[in-house]
Design a protein around this motif. Structure first.
Motif, PDB file in Angstrom:
ATOM      1  N   LEU A   2     -45.279 -39.251  10.354  1.00  9.77           N
ATOM      2  CA  LEU A   2     -44.191 -38.446  10.014  1.00  9.77           C
ATOM      3  C   LEU A   2     -44.459 -37.967   8.674  1.00  9.77           C
ATOM      4  N   VAL A   3     -45.052 -38.870   7.706  1.00 11.83           N
ATOM      5  CA  VAL A   3     -44.885 -38.430   6.449  1.00 11.83           C
ATOM      6  C   VAL A   3     -46.110 -37.096   6.239  1.00 11.83           C
ATOM      7  N   LEU A   4     -47.072 -37.464   7.018  1.00  9.95           N
ATOM      8  CA  LEU A   4     -48.039 -36.476   6.648  1.00  9.95           C
ATOM      9  C   LEU A   4     -47.760 -35.141   7.124  1.00  9.95           C
ATOM     10  N   HIS A   5     -46.944 -35.371   8.459  1.00 12.85           N
ATOM     11  CA  HIS A   5     -46.503 -34.192   9.032  1.00 12.85           C
ATOM     12  C   HIS A   5     -45.391 -33.341   8.074  1.00 12.85           C
ATOM     13  N   VAL A   6     -44.574 -34.085   7.462  1.00 11.16           N
ATOM     14  CA  VAL A   6     -43.913 -33.225   6.462  1.00 11.16           C
ATOM     15  C   VAL A   6     -44.665 -33.053   5.128  1.00 11.16           C
ATOM     16  N   LEU A   7     -45.491 -33.497   4.870  1.00 14.11           N
ATOM     17  CA  LEU A   7     -46.329 -33.097   3.478  1.00 14.11           C
ATOM     18  C   LEU A   7     -47.004 -32.012   3.780  1.00 14.11           C
ATOM     19  N   GLY A   8     -47.424 -31.453   5.135  1.00  9.38           N
ATOM     20  CA  GLY A   8     -48.358 -30.661   5.589  1.00  9.38           C
ATOM     21  C   GLY A   8     -49.924 -31.006   5.375  1.00  9.38           C
ATOM     22  N   PRO A   9     -50.698 -29.902   5.429  1.00  8.84           N
ATOM     23  CA  PRO A   9     -52.309 -30.188   5.416  1.00  8.84           C
ATOM     24  C   PRO A   9     -52.297 -30.917   3.722  1.00  8.84           C
ATOM     25  N   THR A  10     -52.998 -32.234   3.999  1.00  6.13           N
ATOM     26  CA  THR A  10     -53.225 -32.643   2.725  1.00  6.13           C
ATOM     27  C   THR A  10     -54.419 -33.325   2.461  1.00  6.13           C
ATOM     28  N   THR A  11     -55.129 -33.242   1.241  1.00 12.77           N
ATOM     29  CA  THR A  11     -56.294 -34.276   1.182  1.00 12.77           C
ATOM     30  C   THR A  11     -55.781 -35.507   0.806  1.00 12.77           C
ATOM     31  N   LEU A  12     -56.171 -36.457   1.677  1.00 14.89           N
ATOM     32  CA  LEU A  12     -55.677 -37.820   1.405  1.00 14.89           C
ATOM     33  C   LEU A  12     -56.768 -38.749   0.964  1.00 14.89           C
ATOM     34  N   ALA A  13     -56.430 -39.400  -0.102  1.00 13.14           N
ATOM     35  CA  ALA A  13     -57.471 -40.471  -0.455  1.00 13.14           C
ATOM     36  C   ALA A  13     -57.229 -41.774   0.340  1.00 13.14           C
ATOM     37  N   VAL A  14     -58.170 -42.380   0.850  1.00 17.29           N
ATOM     38  CA  VAL A  14     -57.992 -43.573   1.583  1.00 17.29           C
ATOM     39  C   VAL A  14     -58.884 -44.624   1.237  1.00 17.29           C
ATOM     40  N   GLU A  15     -58.376 -45.880   1.152  1.00 16.25           N
ATOM     41  CA  GLU A  15     -59.460 -46.970   0.435  1.00 16.25           C
ATOM     42  C   GLU A  15     -60.739 -47.034   1.459  1.00 16.25           C
ATOM     43  N   ASP A  16     -61.689 -47.469   0.850  1.00 14.06           N
ATOM     44  CA  ASP A  16     -63.022 -47.914   1.667  1.00 14.06           C
ATOM     45  C   ASP A  16     -63.272 -49.358   0.944  1.00 14.06           C
ATOM     46  N   PRO A  17     -63.397 -50.137   2.018  1.00 18.75           N
ATOM     47  CA  PRO A  17     -63.035 -50.278   3.407  1.00 18.75           C
ATOM     48  C   PRO A  17     -61.662 -50.127   3.651  1.00 18.75           C
ATOM     49  N   THR A  18     -61.341 -49.518   4.958  1.00 16.35           N
ATOM     50  CA  THR A  18     -59.931 -49.354   5.489  1.00 16.35           C
ATOM     51  C   THR A  18     -59.829 -49.756   6.877  1.00 16.35           C
ATOM     52  N   SER A  19     -58.823 -50.003   7.427  1.00 15.25           N
ATOM     53  CA  SER A  19     -58.508 -49.825   9.022  1.00 15.25           C
ATOM     54  C   SER A  19     -59.154 -48.762   9.527  1.00 15.25           C
ATOM     55  N   GLN A  20     -60.080 -48.863  10.514  1.00 15.46           N
ATOM     56  CA  GLN A  20     -60.776 -47.538  11.051  1.00 15.46           C
ATOM     57  C   GLN A  20     -59.838 -47.308  12.264  1.00 15.46           C
ATOM     58  N   ARG A  21     -58.988 -48.001  12.395  1.00 14.89           N
ATOM     59  CA  ARG A  21     -57.906 -47.288  13.653  1.00 14.89           C
ATOM     60  C   ARG A  21     -57.087 -46.419  13.132  1.00 14.89           C
ATOM     61  N   GLN A  22     -56.721 -46.248  11.751  1.00  9.35           N
ATOM     62  CA  GLN A  22     -55.805 -45.426  11.123  1.00  9.35           C
ATOM     63  C   GLN A  22     -56.268 -44.113  10.845  1.00  9.35           C
ATOM     64  N   LEU A  23     -57.622 -44.053  10.784  1.00 13.28           N
ATOM     65  CA  LEU A  23     -58.377 -42.813  10.306  1.00 13.28           C
ATOM     66  C   LEU A  23     -58.070 -41.735  11.438  1.00 13.28           C
ATOM     67  N   PRO A  24     -58.197 -41.811  12.943  1.00  9.29           N
ATOM     68  CA  PRO A  24     -57.971 -40.802  14.021  1.00  9.29           C
ATOM     69  C   PRO A  24     -56.356 -40.388  13.575  1.00  9.29           C
ATOM     70  N   LEU A  25     -55.496 -41.310  13.342  1.00  6.42           N
ATOM     71  CA  LEU A  25     -54.095 -40.896  13.191  1.00  6.42           C
ATOM     72  C   LEU A  25     -53.893 -40.167  12.144  1.00  6.42           C
ATOM     73  N   LEU A  26     -54.590 -40.196  10.901  1.00  2.95           N
ATOM     74  CA  LEU A  26     -54.459 -39.418   9.584  1.00  2.95           C
ATOM     75  C   LEU A  26     -55.005 -38.118   9.935  1.00  2.95           C
ATOM     76  N   ARG A  27     -56.033 -38.083  10.559  1.00  6.82           N
ATOM     77  CA  ARG A  27     -56.633 -36.723  10.803  1.00  6.82           C
ATOM     78  C   ARG A  27     -55.900 -35.930  11.634  1.00  6.82           C
ATOM     79  N   ARG A  28     -55.377 -36.741  12.688  1.00 10.61           N
ATOM     80  CA  ARG A  28     -54.640 -36.054  13.651  1.00 10.61           C
ATOM     81  C   ARG A  28     -53.262 -35.463  12.971  1.00 10.61           C
TER      82      ARG A  28
END
Ligand SMILES: Cc1ncc(COP(=O)(O)O)c(C=O)c1O
Length: 454
Positions: free
Chosen positions: A179-205
């Protein structure tokens, strides 16, 4: 009550392991279906002519692995979570997403400790006291009672800077981030490395263009973050996933000075064991931090109940988006959680679980120190998982698979990384009773001794 056929080879010994293997295979193959009640330990012991302790040990092992459920007053049953998910063949990936993974994760809590009685009391309270209209469509941002309780709780326990108006009720951190990304609109989002790989599809979608930023022993590298040019970052400051690092005070200050939008994933912050509570980042910079949390680690992921704390009008915007997308979360559970918080049930449950998880964590760490000192244990001050750096030559995928088989749900870290790093696994200790830690670690040592790739 199931009548079980359990062939035993008495000459071979290890009767508890033989029983556990036979039952596990029966569940995997579908011979024993979810919900089947197993014989009482005394009865099965008599049928098999073994001591009752042998059957108790086999049942406990399978409860720890998630194949069986032990329900007070109803004996031991085949878990609904165990069989079908394990049996279905993985579907071919479609589009950019990987097939979803359901069921236990290393970070899942011990669902055998779900506070059934107290939760039932809260649900009963709601159903006996809520006026008829309370069951109608409600504010899609959450029922006011729950938002109020959550605001108070987050101020008290997480040092958040929040009032009821800043809280949105969501179906977990995952939905909160969407929801947060939805309201932010298209965003370049920095994400930790390593991170939960399960979250990545969600963020991209949700429309994010993901860039990765390395994590070291102090947490995210803020200078590297600044170089990405991203205007927003998603991070897990209280207990980095997967490494377990706590964001250092210096990095917190640097991050606040950085000036971008921070999405704070506070997924397991209440389960801290050794260190003083670390307040959330949101409390330091409420105008630029969006805090997300849920009851997935503290109670059960299946409740799908969580919250977002957002600055200014953003909370309202998220609520409006929720209204347009799906009209909000189920109201009975929201009122029940409000009652659970208000009546002190949530605090009591957390206190009890912290004590229990601490015992399990200590038992695991001690067992690793004694039997596998070549493994480096990290990130154990909080949460439900440990980060184990493996000795050179260990195959992390094999280690994860073997540990999972032994009742320590684990995942290799390689798929969570963009940059290479030493082999490591994330191991969940929440479901392994303390007395089973040493046998599990000893067995892991034996299994891995034949697997090293020199
Ligand atoms: C780091 C991290 N964040 C968020 C989540 C998702 O939590 P929720 O169930 O609240 O959506 C998980 C779940 O395992 C997680 O590991």
């Amino acid at each position: 009550m199931a009548d079980l056929h359990v062939p035993l080879d008495r000459a071979k010994g290890g009767l508890a392991a033989q029983i556990a293997t036979e039952l596990r295979e029966s569940i995997r193959s579908g011979r024993l279906v979810a919900g089947t009640r197993l014989p009482a330990t005394r009865d099965l012991a008599a049928d098999l002519a073994v001591s009752r302790g042998v059957v108790v040990e086999a049942y406990e092992q399978l409860v720890a692995e998630g194949f069986l459920l032990s329900v007070t007053g109803r004996g031991t049953q085949v878990s609904p979570l165990g069989a079908p998910a394990r049996r279905s063949a993985p579907a071919a990936p479609t589009g950019p997403s990987q097939p979803p993974h359901y069921g236990h994760r290393p970070t899942s809590p011990d669902l055998g400790h779900f506070p059934r009685e107290r939760w039932l009391a809260s649900i009963r309270h709601v159903l006996t006291t809520a006026p008829v209209d309370a069951l109608d469509y409600s504010d899609p941002g959450g029922v006011p009672e729950l938002r109020r309780e959550l605001a108070g709780y987050l101020r008290r326990v997480r040092a958040a800077d929040v009032t009821e108006a800043g809280v949105v009720v969501v179906g977990g951190v995952a939905q909160g981030l969407s929801l947060v990304l939805h309201v932010l609109g298209p965003t370049t989002l920095a994400v930790e490395d390593p991170t939960s790989q399960r979250q990545l599809p969600l963020l991209r979608r949700a429309g994010a263009r993901v860039v990765r930023v390395p994590v070291d022993d102090e947490g995210i590298d803020v200078e590297a973050l600044a170089r990405t040019g991203a205007k927003a970052v998603l991070l897990t400051p209280a207990h980095q996933y997967p490494t377990g690092v706590v964001l250092s005070p210096a990095r917190r200050a640097q991050l606040i000075a950085w000036g971008g939008m921070v999405l704070e994933d506070d997924y397991d912050a209440e389960l801290r064991f050794d260190r003083d509570p670390v307040g959330c980042l949101q409390g330091l910079a409420p105008d630029r931090v969006v805090l997300s949390g849920s009851v997935s680690k503290s109670m059960a992921p299946g409740l799908r109940l969580g919250w977002v704390v957002a600055p200014g009008s953003m909370a309202e915007t998220i609520g409006l988006a929720r209204g347009e997308l799906d009209l909000g979360s189920p109201v009975i559970e929201q009122y029940a959680l409000a009652h659970f918080l208000r009546s002190g049930g949530y605090d009591r449950h957390l206190r009890k679980m912290r004590r229990e998880y601490r015992k399990r964590r200590d038992a695991l760490v001690t067992a690793l120190g004694e039997h596998l000192p070549e493994v480096t244990v990290k990130g154990i001050e909080a949460g439900l998982h440990a980060y184990l750096e493996l000795p050179p030559g260990w195959d992390e995928a094999v280690a994860a698979e073997e540990a999972t088989r032994l009742g320590l749900p684990a995942e290799g870290v390689a798929p969570m990384r963009e940059r290479p790093g030493p082999p490591a696994v994330v191991v969940g200790f929440a479901r392994l009773p303390a007395h089973r830690a040493a046998p599990a670690v000893r067995a892991l040592k034996v299994r891995m001794s034949g697997q090293t790739i020199d």
